[in-house]
Design an enzyme around this catalytic site. Structure first.
Site, PDB file in Angstrom:
ATOM      1  N   GLY A   1       7.338  12.086  -5.291  1.00  0.00           N
ATOM      2  CA  GLY A   1       7.058  13.031  -4.220  1.00  0.00           C
ATOM      3  C   GLY A   1       7.205  12.359  -2.872  1.00  0.00           C
ATOM      4  N   CYS A   2       6.451  12.834  -1.915  1.00  0.00           N
ATOM      5  CA  CYS A   2       6.520  12.303  -0.550  1.00  0.00           C
ATOM      6  C   CYS A   2       6.143  10.829  -0.534  1.00  0.00           C
ATOM      7  CB  CYS A   2       5.581  13.092   0.351  1.00  0.00           C
ATOM      8  SG  CYS A   2       5.521  12.466   2.037  1.00  0.00           S
ATOM      9  N   PHE A   3       6.974  10.023   0.090  1.00  0.00           N
ATOM     10  CA  PHE A   3       6.710   8.582   0.095  1.00  0.00           C
ATOM     11  C   PHE A   3       5.465   8.200   0.883  1.00  0.00           C
ATOM     12  CE2 PHE A   3      10.815   8.269   2.883  1.00  0.00           C
ATOM     13  CZ  PHE A   3      10.209   8.867   3.979  1.00  0.00           C
ATOM     14  N   TRP A   4       5.008   9.055   1.791  1.00  0.00           N
ATOM     15  CA  TRP A   4       3.793   8.737   2.538  1.00  0.00           C
ATOM     16  C   TRP A   4       2.610   8.543   1.597  1.00  0.00           C
ATOM     17  CZ3 TRP A   4       4.302  13.403   6.372  1.00  0.00           C
ATOM     18  CH2 TRP A   4       5.354  13.170   7.257  1.00  0.00           C
TER      19      TRP A   4
END
Length: 177
Positions: free
Chosen positions: A11-14
């Protein structure tokens, strides 16, 4: 033992980067892109879904402090490996679940963990995580690095990143820096 590299997409790398940067034995977790066909991709191009890249985090770790298996345990805790090309409301191939292996041993370990999780029926649905050989890693733009730490009150960080960080801290608190 020399430092090793792991590259994971969930998913989102953050979210992924924030959790891994908090673990003892992780020297760095860098947000970036891997697995596509475009040279030097940008975030905008990734978001359009035209490059084939996944948002990934490349982790440099000390295997004497934290094992690759430990990293995979954290990885499978902080994202849903049963969602194809998405994580929650983040939809597209750039948000796919993938393990990009750097050595044959990493490939074998990833496949073994997935087999164990599948046999245990822990997720209640088939695991769709790709196990793919690592290719060129492109670091994301500077403003993506340590995004959560720099923007903790941004709504996405509050509603998506923070709960994943809290879940990881609850389960892996003894492994935190």
């Amino acid at each position: 033992m020399p430092r090793q590299i792991a590259t994971l997409a969930g998913g989102c790398f953050w979210c992924i980067e924030t959790v891994f940067n908090r673990l003892r034995g992780v020297e760095s977790a860098i947000s970036g892109y891997m697995g596509g066909h475009t040279l030097n991709p940008t975030y905008k191009a990734i978001c359009n879904g035209d490059t084939g890249h996944a948002e990934v985090v490349q982790i440099t770790f000390d295997p004497d402090v934290i094992s690759y298996r430990d990293l995979l345990d954290v990885f499978f805790t902080i994202h849903d490996p049963t969602q194809l090309n998405r994580q929650g409301n983040d939809v597209g191939t750039q948000y796919r679940s993938a393990i990009f292996w750097h050595t044959p041993e990493q490939k074998a370990e990833a496949e073994a963990v997935i087999a164990e999780l599948t046999a245990s029926r822990q997720f209640g649905a088939p695991i769709v995580t790709e196990v793919t050989e690592a290719t060129v890693f492109y670091p994301a733009e500077d403003y993506h690095q340590r995004y959560f730490e720099q923007n903790p009150y941004q709504p996405y960080c509050q509603y998506v990143v923070a709960p994943k960080v809290a879940k990881a801290e609850g389960k892996f608190g003894s492994r935190l820096k």
